[in-house]
Design a protein around this motif. Structure first.
Motif, mmCIF file in Angstrom:
data_model
loop_
_atom_site.group_PDB
_atom_site.id
_atom_site.type_symbol
_atom_site.label_atom_id
_atom_site.label_comp_id
_atom_site.label_asym_id
_atom_site.label_seq_id
_atom_site.Cartn_x
_atom_site.Cartn_y
_atom_site.Cartn_z
ATOM 1 N N ARG A 119 0.829 -1.209 0.000
ATOM 2 C CA ARG A 119 0.000 0.000 0.000
ATOM 3 C C ARG A 119 0.864 1.261 0.000
ATOM 4 O O ARG A 119 0.633 2.191 -0.779
ATOM 5 N N ASP A 120 1.873 1.312 0.886
ATOM 6 C CA ASP A 120 2.743 2.489 0.946
ATOM 7 C C ASP A 120 3.535 2.652 -0.350
ATOM 8 O O ASP A 120 3.726 3.774 -0.841
ATOM 9 N N GLN A 121 4.022 1.537 -0.899
ATOM 10 C CA GLN A 121 4.756 1.610 -2.164
ATOM 11 C C GLN A 121 3.851 2.102 -3.293
ATOM 12 O O GLN A 121 4.276 2.861 -4.160
ATOM 13 N N LYS A 122 2.602 1.654 -3.275
ATOM 14 C CA LYS A 122 1.659 2.076 -4.304
ATOM 15 C C LYS A 122 1.429 3.575 -4.256
ATOM 16 O O LYS A 122 1.366 4.246 -5.295
ATOM 17 N N LEU A 123 1.316 4.125 -3.041
ATOM 18 C CA LEU A 123 1.135 5.567 -2.900
ATOM 19 C C LEU A 123 2.324 6.325 -3.475
ATOM 20 O O LEU A 123 2.162 7.369 -4.125
ATOM 21 N N GLU A 124 3.540 5.820 -3.238
ATOM 22 C CA GLU A 124 4.739 6.450 -3.799
ATOM 23 C C GLU A 124 4.750 6.317 -5.321
ATOM 24 O O GLU A 124 5.109 7.254 -6.040
ATOM 25 N N TYR A 125 4.360 5.143 -5.803
ATOM 26 C CA TYR A 125 4.325 4.882 -7.251
ATOM 27 C C TYR A 125 3.408 5.875 -7.964
ATOM 28 O O TYR A 125 3.739 6.365 -9.056
ATOM 29 N N LEU A 126 2.260 6.172 -7.359
ATOM 30 C CA LEU A 126 1.271 7.030 -8.016
ATOM 31 C C LEU A 126 1.779 8.456 -8.221
ATOM 32 O O LEU A 126 1.219 9.200 -9.028
ATOM 33 N N LYS A 127 2.842 8.837 -7.514
ATOM 34 C CA LYS A 127 3.346 10.218 -7.614
ATOM 35 C C LYS A 127 4.292 10.423 -8.788
ATOM 36 O O LYS A 127 4.540 11.560 -9.190
ATOM 37 N N ILE B 164 -4.165 7.815 -13.427
ATOM 38 C CA ILE B 164 -3.535 8.840 -12.603
ATOM 39 C C ILE B 164 -2.780 9.810 -13.525
ATOM 40 O O ILE B 164 -2.418 9.458 -14.650
ATOM 41 N N PRO B 165 -2.552 11.076 -13.081
ATOM 42 C CA PRO B 165 -2.918 11.616 -11.764
ATOM 43 C C PRO B 165 -4.260 12.361 -11.755
ATOM 44 O O PRO B 165 -4.776 12.690 -10.699
#
Length: 457
Positions: A268-276, A310-311
């Motif tokens: 989940r945390d990696q996914k949030l970073e990926y989306l940026k 995204i984004p």
């Protein structure tokens, strides 16, 4: 400092520009480290330990380039660089920042319009390369401004001429035409240089991945082939090529385990970073005018045709055309490299997946055109072309034109497509080849000389 990125000195053909550099940091050890890295460069170095001291030095003597730490007591780095921009917009501004300083970095990009930010700890060779390219860019801008100033002056002189002096008017008009042509050629050359520079950075980005999982060169090949196959205009082709070279730029600050992980296996945390990463990539390029259209393509290349990407969750044809094309090329290559799914997807299966998702992830019309090109000419697969010769360095001749980019075994770009070979370049290649590990030999793809393709009469 680490040695993760190789030096680009072997392929530099122009002498390094001399310049005045101001180094700003409240920590003496950082200033000494910067001075050590740059001690053999042809720069005049001045240091300051605070933002106020730096402003005072700028007012006294002026500098070509300023490198400032982000966090300092009193005036911080972004505020200092924004102040310098107001006082001397021509001064190149670079920010030193830690991974956690994203707010300072964004502020520096928005307010100070910095040329680049460099994360601590920096790579010595990369730092030297960034400074050289920044100063080269400044020199190009100076030449462009000088030509514009000359044009304005000649326009003023033309208005002052007596209308009866027809011959002088014709002479002045011809001079203005030549000057305008020079400006146009200079801008075109600048854009070509940007394309080549982005491909150099592309090879640096690829170095973060294992040798058998480096997608950028393949993605560049695909978008260029699509542009040629469907006769896109030169501007769109250049923007697509630069976006393909730099689409992963926003991932450079990631740890190795994240940058190599398949996107469907991220936490989940990696996914949030990926989306940026598409937005970060755009932000890093927005200060460079010739790269703004490419930056927009990068921002939107992860949008989905059905509006769930995204984004910005753009839908259908609201997604820029270049971004729709780049999404297809990126997915097609990264599927095969195991960067999307946990397994490598064979080429034929990647084609089937794009067909399956043509109405959900991809523009269906563009997807059909893309697959038609991939199936008909297979630009991502090595194949025979009667108009292209495959040669080693011993059989090269001056005047031959590169048909594909040439990379060293380290992944660095040596020669770009379209480069005309000279005796000096051929000798340099032979010298570089001798230094390759395990006796590696270069294979070059060059256009067949015209005299060999003509049919005898």
């Amino acid at each position: 400092m680490s040695d993760k990125f190789p030096s680009s000195e072997p392929v530099a053909e122009a002498p390094l520009p001399s310049a005045k550099l101001l180094l700003v940091d409240d920590e003496d050890n950082i200033l000494r480290s910067l001075q050590r890295v740059l001690r053999k460069e042809p720069y005049e170095l001045t240091t300051a330990t605070s933002g106020d001291q730096a402003i005072g030095l700028m007012e006294e003597q002026g500098f070509d380039l300023v490198i400032s730490d982000a966090r300092m007591p009193g005036m911080d780095g972004p505020t200092l660089l924004a102040t310098i921009k107001k006082k001397d917009p021509s001064c190149i501004r670079i920010l030193l920042t830690g991974y956690a300083d994203i707010d300072s970095t964004v502020k520096a990009i928005n307010d100070g319009q910095i040329y680049r930010y460099i994360s601590k700890p920096w790579n010595d060779d990369e730092l030297r390369l960034i400074i050289r390219q920044a100063l080269a860019f400044k020199q190009s801008e100076r030449r462009r401004l000088a030509l514009e100033k000359l044009t304005r002056k000649q326009n003023q002189e033309l208005q002052e001429l007596n209308s009866t002096l027809e011959q002088k008017v014709r002479a002045r008009t011809e001079e203005l035409r030549e000057t305008a042509d020079m400006l146009d050629l200079a801008y075109q050359e600048l854009r070509k240089n940007y394309v080549t520079t982005t491909e150099v950075f592309s090879s640096l980005i690829d170095k973060r991945l294992p040798a058998n999982r480096q997608p950028n060169a393949k993605v560049i090949t695909l978008v260029r082939a699509f542009a040629a196959y469907h006769k896109l205009d030169e501007e769109m082709t250049q923007n697509l090529t630069m976006a393909a070279a730099l689409y992963n730029l926003g991932k450079l600050s990631w740890p190795d385990e994240l940058i190599t992980a398949p996107s469907d296996l991220l936490s989940r945390d990696q996914k949030l970073e990926y989306l940026k990463y598409p937005v970060v990539g755009e932000q890093l390029l927005m200060a460079l005018e010739p790269l703004r259209d490419a930056a927009k393509i990068i921002r939107h290349h992860q949008e989905k045709w059905n509006g769930y990407g995204i984004p910005d969750r753009l839908e259908g044809k609201d997604i820029p055309l270049g971004a729709r094309i780049l999404r297809l090329a990126v997915d097609f290559i990264e599927l095969q490299f195991g960067l999307i799914l946990e397994r490598r997807v064979p080429r034929d299966n990647a084609i089937k997946l794009i067909k399956r998702y043509r109405n959900r992830l991809y523009d269906p019309d563009i997807a059909d055109q893309f697959l038609e090109m991939v199936i008909e000419i297979a630009p991502d697969v090595d194949h025979e072309n009667p108009d292209i010769l495959v040669l080693d360095t011993l059989r090269l001749k001056p005047g031959m034109v590169m048909a594909r980019n040439l990379y060293a075994t380290s992944g660095m770009l040596l020669l770009n497509e379209g480069k005309v070979l000279s005796s000096l370049l051929i000798d340099k290649l032979a010298a570089f080849e001798k230094g390759e590990p395990d006796g590696h030999r270069y294979t070059l793809y060059v256009h067949r000389p015209e005299e060999e393709t003509e049919t005898p009469t």
